[in-house]
Scaffold this active site. Structure first.
Site, PDB file in Angstrom:
ATOM      1  N   ASP A 189       4.149  -8.559  -6.507  1.00 44.36           N
ATOM      2  CA  ASP A 189       4.135  -7.515  -5.485  1.00 44.36           C
ATOM      3  C   ASP A 189       5.210  -6.476  -5.785  1.00 44.36           C
ATOM      4  OD1 ASP A 189       3.776  -5.934  -3.300  1.00 44.36           O
ATOM      5  OD2 ASP A 189       4.637  -7.326  -1.865  1.00 44.36           O
ATOM      6  N   HIS A 204       0.258  -8.356  -3.494  1.00 42.95           N
ATOM      7  CA  HIS A 204       0.858  -8.037  -2.199  1.00 42.95           C
ATOM      8  C   HIS A 204       0.212  -8.856  -1.089  1.00 42.95           C
ATOM      9  CE1 HIS A 204       2.918  -5.740   0.857  1.00 42.95           C
ATOM     10  NE2 HIS A 204       1.776  -5.351   1.394  1.00 42.95           N
ATOM     11  N   ASP A 233       4.158  -8.001   5.053  1.00 42.97           N
ATOM     12  CA  ASP A 233       4.058  -6.553   5.162  1.00 42.97           C
ATOM     13  C   ASP A 233       4.564  -6.148   6.563  1.00 42.97           C
ATOM     14  OD1 ASP A 233       2.592  -4.103   3.607  1.00 42.97           O
ATOM     15  OD2 ASP A 233       2.138  -3.946   5.745  1.00 42.97           O
TER      16      ASP A 233
END
Length: 303
Positions: free
Chosen positions: A246, A276, A119
């Site tokens: 994801d 995710h 991320d």
């Protein structure tokens, strides 16, 4: 800049995360991290994303430590035990890159480094690699990317950005749970909420989605384009370790594999049954993949 600091008693009795914190000061802001493994092991810097903190890597760190690696999990500024600038406007992409750069290089003086970014940890980490290539031996990109604003973002991410922007009250644990395939225990959910005693501590959480470039003239767009130009010449080992579930970053995996020369000849695993936050859903598996990647690509062989 007004800076808030979460009381240490909020972090008491964290499940499977008893590491004592360390701190480095960068431009007057305290940046926190934890370590596991031998002090003289090859360093692996683990960077989390929105809206989690280094607790996310609690299943990964023991695997790396058992492999003889020095696992260092940092808290982005505004998250975890790191200081929390109190205004959304205090946060910028460039500042977050500099805060982690200062911790990794000025405070910890890390060299021969393997970086693992998920991320926002990847957005920041890939910029660090591109701008400081001599510090790094390897890269692991896990459910991440480096947007420039030249391509549209996925609908799932746009919906997430809108929730974070407009919700009158945010619960970080609920946001983390929504990005996991597995149901998180109450103690784990409480650990994700721990850094944020109330809404005043959440400027970083509120800010981060708005810092992702979504238009070509975004303040970070040109720096990210420049980073892509450097990554397109990166020939050190580069691992793409994405999960199979994801919707936010999944489309980035093939782009990274075909763009970065160092990804050629590397076996890129798909980590199944994970969302995710693959560190939550498959943390031990991710740790095993990272350790195997380091072993398979010894830095000494490239000197």
């Amino acid at each position: 800049m007004k800076v808030l600091r979460t009381s240490e008693d909020r972090f008491a009795d964290l499940p499977d995360f008893g590491y004592p914190p360390g701190y480095g000061e960068v431009d007057g802001v305290r940046v926190a991290y934890v370590e596991a493994g031998p002090a003289d092991g090859e360093p692996v810097l683990l960077l989390h994303g929105e809206p989690s903190w280094s607790f996310l890597y609690r299943k990964v760190m023991p695997v790396l430590a058992d492999a003889g690696l020095r696992a260092i999990a940092a808290d982005l500024v505004g998250f975890g035990r790191s200081d929390k600038p109190a205004e959304v406007g205090d946060h910028s992409f460039a500042r977050h890159v500099e805060w982690i750069r200062g911790l990794a290089f000025d405070h910890l003086d890390l060299r021969g480094l393997t970086i693992v970014g998920q991320d926002w940890g990847g957005l920041i980490g890939l910029r660090l690699v591109a701008e400081n290539p001599g510090r790094f031996a390897r890269v692991v990109a896990a459910n991440t990317g480096l947007p420039t604003g030249d391509q549209p973002m996925p609908d799932a991410w746009l919906r997430f950005r809108e929730v974070v922007r407009t919700a009158p009250r945010l619960q970080v644990a609920r946001l983390v749970q929504s990005g996991c395939q597995t149901e998180l225990p109450a103690a784990v959910l409480a650990a994700y909420d721990a850094p944020f005693p109330d809404e005043s501590f959440m400027a970083g959480v509120r800010a981060m989605p708005g810092l992702v470039p979504t238009s070509p003239d975004d303040p970070a767009a040109e720096a990210n384009r420049a980073a892509w130009r450097q990554l397109a010449a990166w020939d050190k080992p580069f691992l793409v370790a994405f999960s199979d579930g994801d919707p936010i970053t999944g489309a980035m995996a093939p782009i990274l594999r075909r763009t970065v020369p160092g990804a050629a000849g590397v076996e890129h695993p798909v980590i199944t049954g994970a969302g995710h936050f693959l560190q939550e859903d498959a943390g031990q598996r991710l740790g095993t993949v990272i350790a195997a990647f380091v072993r398979a690509h010894p830095a000494a062989a490239r000197n």
